[in-house]
Design an enzyme around this catalytic site. Sequence first.
Site, PDB file in Angstrom:
ATOM      1  N   TYR A 359       9.378  21.550   6.253  1.00 52.44           N
ATOM      2  CA  TYR A 359       7.951  21.838   7.082  1.00 52.44           C
ATOM      3  C   TYR A 359       8.517  22.173   8.565  1.00 52.44           C
ATOM      4  CZ  TYR A 359       2.964  21.236   7.925  1.00 52.44           C
ATOM      5  OH  TYR A 359       1.751  21.199   8.312  1.00 52.44           O
ATOM      6  N   CYS A 360       8.102  23.203   9.033  1.00 54.17           N
ATOM      7  CA  CYS A 360       8.155  23.400  10.657  1.00 54.17           C
ATOM      8  C   CYS A 360       9.698  23.312  10.827  1.00 54.17           C
ATOM      9  CB  CYS A 360       7.414  22.514  11.263  1.00 54.17           C
ATOM     10  SG  CYS A 360       7.423  22.872  13.255  1.00 54.17           S
ATOM     11  N   VAL A 361      10.099  22.516  11.943  1.00 58.06           N
ATOM     12  CA  VAL A 361      11.587  22.577  12.275  1.00 58.06           C
ATOM     13  C   VAL A 361      12.567  21.915  11.483  1.00 58.06           C
ATOM     14  CG1 VAL A 361      10.833  22.117  14.579  1.00 58.06           C
ATOM     15  CG2 VAL A 361      11.076  20.142  13.380  1.00 58.06           C
TER      16      VAL A 361
END
Length: 626
Positions: A359-361
């Site tokens: 998720y994301c970074v």
Amino acid sequence: MTETPDPFTNLYEHPAKLARAMFAPLTGAIDPSLMMGDTPMKPEDAQAWAETGAKLQALWAQYQAEQMSNPQALVPYFDPARWMALATDWYQQMPIAQPEQQKALWDEGMELWNAVLGQYGLGPKAGENAGGDVELPRKDRRFADEKWRAHPAFALIHQTYLFLAERVEQMADNMEGLNPQQREQLKFTTKAITEAASPANFPLTNPVVMERTLETKGQNLVKGMEHLLADMRRGQLSHTDASAFTLGENIATTPGKVVHETPLYQLIQYSPTTDKVMATPLVIFPPWINRFYILDLNEKKSFVKWAVEQGVTVFMVSWKSADASMKDIIWDDYVRAQIDAIDHIRTRLDVPSVHAIGYCVAGTTLAATLALLHRRGEEDKVKSATFFTAQVDFEKAGELLNFIDDSQLGTIKALSPDGYLDGRYMAATFNLLRGTDLIWNYVVNNYLLGEDYPAFDLLHWNGDVTNLPAKWHQQYLRDLYRDNRLVEADALSVDGTPIDLGQVRTPTYVQAGKEDHIAPAESVWRLKEHFTGPIKFVLAGSGHIAGVVNPPSSGKYQYWTNDGSPRNLAEFREGAQEHPGSWWPDWIDWLRDQDGETVAATGKRKPGGKGDKVIEDAPGRYVATR
């Protein structure tokens, strides 16, 4: 019979009186007569205003005394002046309004004033709206309350503001002599400044605040002062009632056990609720700039609980919030941590591979992990990969690109003297991306109107900040956001090994948010241009959080798929099929297509069972560490 003057109307005519009434508590007592003009005040009302002044004065004096006795208590994260100075130093050097533009602005402004006044039967256009409803030329939800239109003074104030904000943003957009990065920085800063300058944010130009102050005899200001000082003490703008939430009780409640930990992360395994489970387990890597429980907010919203109910053995990584002991942590350490978690799960359950979500970074890092595993010939450790709003190509990374030039990187480095960046700085940055919604809305409601904070789990999570290792943060911003090196073959090395995303052949599911301002859909799409394995791309309604945390039971939003061969996001949209509701069922169908084998949910599939040594109950210690 003499008509009693309307004190609210009197305030329209004498705003200086309200100014003295509102701000006198910082220097002396309120003079209640200022609030009422020539209208006699009842003794009990005079007493109420006097008590309001005394309370405000006492609150401020107490805070000042605290700062005098403990200078270290004055935290800089909350200081708006600090952030606005950073934003405006470069901006002030830009002559965005030339003389001819200024004249045109004046002429257009006078036309606007005449048009607005004409709606109230005033000025040279007084007869054009005889007896009709007031219809103002510009609308904005910050000024939706009828009080902004009830009096011509406040109509002029907010209409002039909207007009000027619109024109200044146009000037910034059309300014000559700027490279693309400078232009985007100028537009972003212009927007931030105009949002801060809204008349809704100031008590003397906000009729809703003025009326509330009269109705409550200033008690809204007392409550607002309490909220403001509490936020100044904690160094962070509050969005919700933090006391309403307790980890493991009404947030992060899915049952499970911490089965492994390192100095960087804990690994949670959730207890099965089905007799049979998918043979290949799932590990979720959440972003370490936030707490993992965004995917386990409550029983109705929890992605974790839902996935467990689908017969998935779910593991969750809970990252440790950085402290001085993590001053040497770099990006390589997070990649190694992901591989360590994958290997621990494989050994624990005696399986050859896992499904992985980033998720994301943490999705960006998962891409590097996959590239590293492929380069080492160990790609079979991951059967499939899913990316939630994750970027690998940062050329179109959106508004966060406005924070990564050399001077800003230097400023961020200076804010990390102990080897980690305090999470409150990151929170302030993300709030600034949506200033109206995440800053000024709360300034008005909670500081000026004195309203209670809502008990909203998502907002609580948003404010539950984590600290970041300074070296990792600088490396991430420099190598990925600024220089975009991850998409260059062998330009970056991880754990001593050059990586190339073009080698990644793992079956992949990519989810992007249609309205995502942190990881724009166009940027997320580009993962398809770098991996070489089969990829399914799904565009979900809403943004970076609500687009992900959208359980089927909510019936919210929609998602789009395209079974053709679109070459870019625009072509995907043109040929996409819209589906109502959550994309989660689509994802679980895709996951089962990767591996349909099931096994009994026995042995170590049930964490903490007989003979299974575990560390502690979920959600574990790390998620509670500030």
